[in-house]
Scaffold this motif. Structure first.
Motif, PDB file in Angstrom:
ATOM      1  N   SER A  71      42.279  34.440  54.366  1.00 55.31           N
ATOM      2  CA  SER A  71      42.399  35.390  54.957  1.00 55.31           C
ATOM      3  C   SER A  71      40.724  35.755  54.786  1.00 55.31           C
ATOM      4  O   SER A  71      40.286  34.543  54.344  1.00 55.31           O
ATOM      5  CB  SER A  71      42.723  36.424  53.405  1.00 55.31           C
ATOM      6  N   GLU A 123      39.123  41.164  52.151  1.00 56.72           N
ATOM      7  CA  GLU A 123      40.642  41.500  52.367  1.00 56.72           C
ATOM      8  C   GLU A 123      41.123  41.169  50.842  1.00 56.72           C
ATOM      9  O   GLU A 123      40.318  40.374  50.199  1.00 56.72           O
ATOM     10  CB  GLU A 123      41.531  40.422  53.192  1.00 56.72           C
ATOM     11  N   LYS A 172      46.104  39.415  47.119  1.00 58.97           N
ATOM     12  CA  LYS A 172      48.242  40.059  47.243  1.00 58.97           C
ATOM     13  C   LYS A 172      48.015  39.492  45.706  1.00 58.97           C
ATOM     14  O   LYS A 172      47.979  38.993  45.005  1.00 58.97           O
ATOM     15  CB  LYS A 172      48.377  39.158  48.278  1.00 58.97           C
ATOM     16  N   LYS A 173      48.967  39.488  44.887  1.00 52.35           N
ATOM     17  CA  LYS A 173      49.861  40.296  44.764  1.00 52.35           C
ATOM     18  C   LYS A 173      50.834  38.085  44.441  1.00 52.35           C
ATOM     19  O   LYS A 173      51.109  38.123  45.273  1.00 52.35           O
ATOM     20  CB  LYS A 173      51.231  40.895  44.184  1.00 52.35           C
ATOM     21  N   THR A 192      48.662  35.045  43.788  1.00 54.71           N
ATOM     22  CA  THR A 192      47.577  34.540  44.271  1.00 54.71           C
ATOM     23  C   THR A 192      46.835  33.914  43.155  1.00 54.71           C
ATOM     24  O   THR A 192      46.107  34.740  42.346  1.00 54.71           O
ATOM     25  CB  THR A 192      46.255  35.810  45.119  1.00 54.71           C
TER      26      THR A 192
END
Length: 284
Positions: free
Chosen positions: A84, A88, A91-92, A94
């Motif tokens: 990524s 950014e 995300k959940k 990670t």
């Protein structure tokens, strides 16, 4: 759990996206993912400044070859890597982030937190215990029929259990074990030492064929698997028995059954994969 085809596709994607980048920082949000003797802080310390030269695979293990270290990763049940841009949002789920020198990040996500990272000196990667114990890769070059026959002849365990044993053949998991046994027309409960020479040959060929076709199709997305580019695999549409309970067998039309073999859910056709146990005088 990602099996050999899925891990191989991830490996190829990583080499396309992060090869030759340099790790500038590391964040570890779940310390248990770092295998002792390294702490999360020591893991971070030794990786900063290391270049990722290439990513190899052995069985279900990914091996990141750096300047001084081999970083060995096992995705376990639901681990995945994503590349990524640095800005950014995370995300959940990670749990580990590798900051790269091109303003991108290699992120490791894992719903169940079962994935693990180990570090070994680059010149001792072959000495890593779990990898040392692995059997041959399921390819014609390394998976030899005579060795396979010898292994099977020495155990009365159910053949499904045997081909899941990573010391017998590396990388085969539940999905591809069921598919290989179906292709070879062998009942998953049959004791390994009761397979005749022809059955062993057919199973050996089926394992190589099924794994090879699955790699070409990008693996199988059954639950959450996606490759490095966020793409799902395509082999799930070609599965014959796995996940097909009560559906018609593509060969004979008999409903597919699901049983437990070695505590693993197992799909097979009771008509195409018949096994008569002479000792019990009954059909399994």
């Amino acid at each position: 759990m990602p099996e050999l085809p899925e891990v191989e596709v991830v490996r190829r994607g990583l080499n396309q996206t992060i090869s030759k980048t340099v790790i500038t920082d590391v964040d570890v949000f779940w310390n248990r993912m770092i295998t002792p003797p390294f702490s999360s802080e020591k893991f971070k310390e030794v990786l900063i400044g290391e270049q990722i030269h290439t990513v190899e695979r052995r069985g279900k293990y990914l091996i990141f070859l750096l300047d001084h270290w081999a970083m060995i990763s096992h995705l376990r049940m639901e681990g995945k890597f994503e590349v990524s841009k640095a800005d950014e949002p995370l995300k959940k789920h990670t749990h580990v982030v590798f900051h790269l020198n091109d303003n991108r990040q290699l992120r490791y996500l894992d719903v169940r937190k079962f994935g693990r990272f180990a570090l070994v000196p680059i010149d001792k990667q072959d000495e890593y215990g779990p990898i040392q114990k692995l059997g041959p890769e399921p390819t014609p070059e390394t998976f030899k029929i005579l060795d396979f026959q010898n292994r099977l002849s020495k155990t009365s365990r159910a053949i499904k259990t045997v081909i899941l044993d990573q010391q017998v053949v590396a990388g085969v998991g539940n999905i591809y074990a069921d598919e290989s046994l179906f292709e070879a027309k062998i009942n998953p409960q049959k004791p390994a030492n009761k397979l005749n020479e022809e059955e062993t040959k057919h199973l050996h060929e089926a394992i190589i064929d099924v794994i090879g076709r699955a790699v070409q199709a990008g693996g199988s997305t059954i639950r959450s698997y996606k490759n490095t580019f966020g793409e799902e695999g395509h082999f799930q549409v070609l599965l014959n028995v796995y996940g097909k309970k009560n559906e018609a067998c593509p060969r004979c039309g008999t409903p597919i059954e699901k049983i437990k073999v070695g505590q693993r859910g197992t799909h097979f056709c009771p008509n195409c994969q018949i096994y008569i146990d002479d000792d019990k005088k009954g059909a399994l």
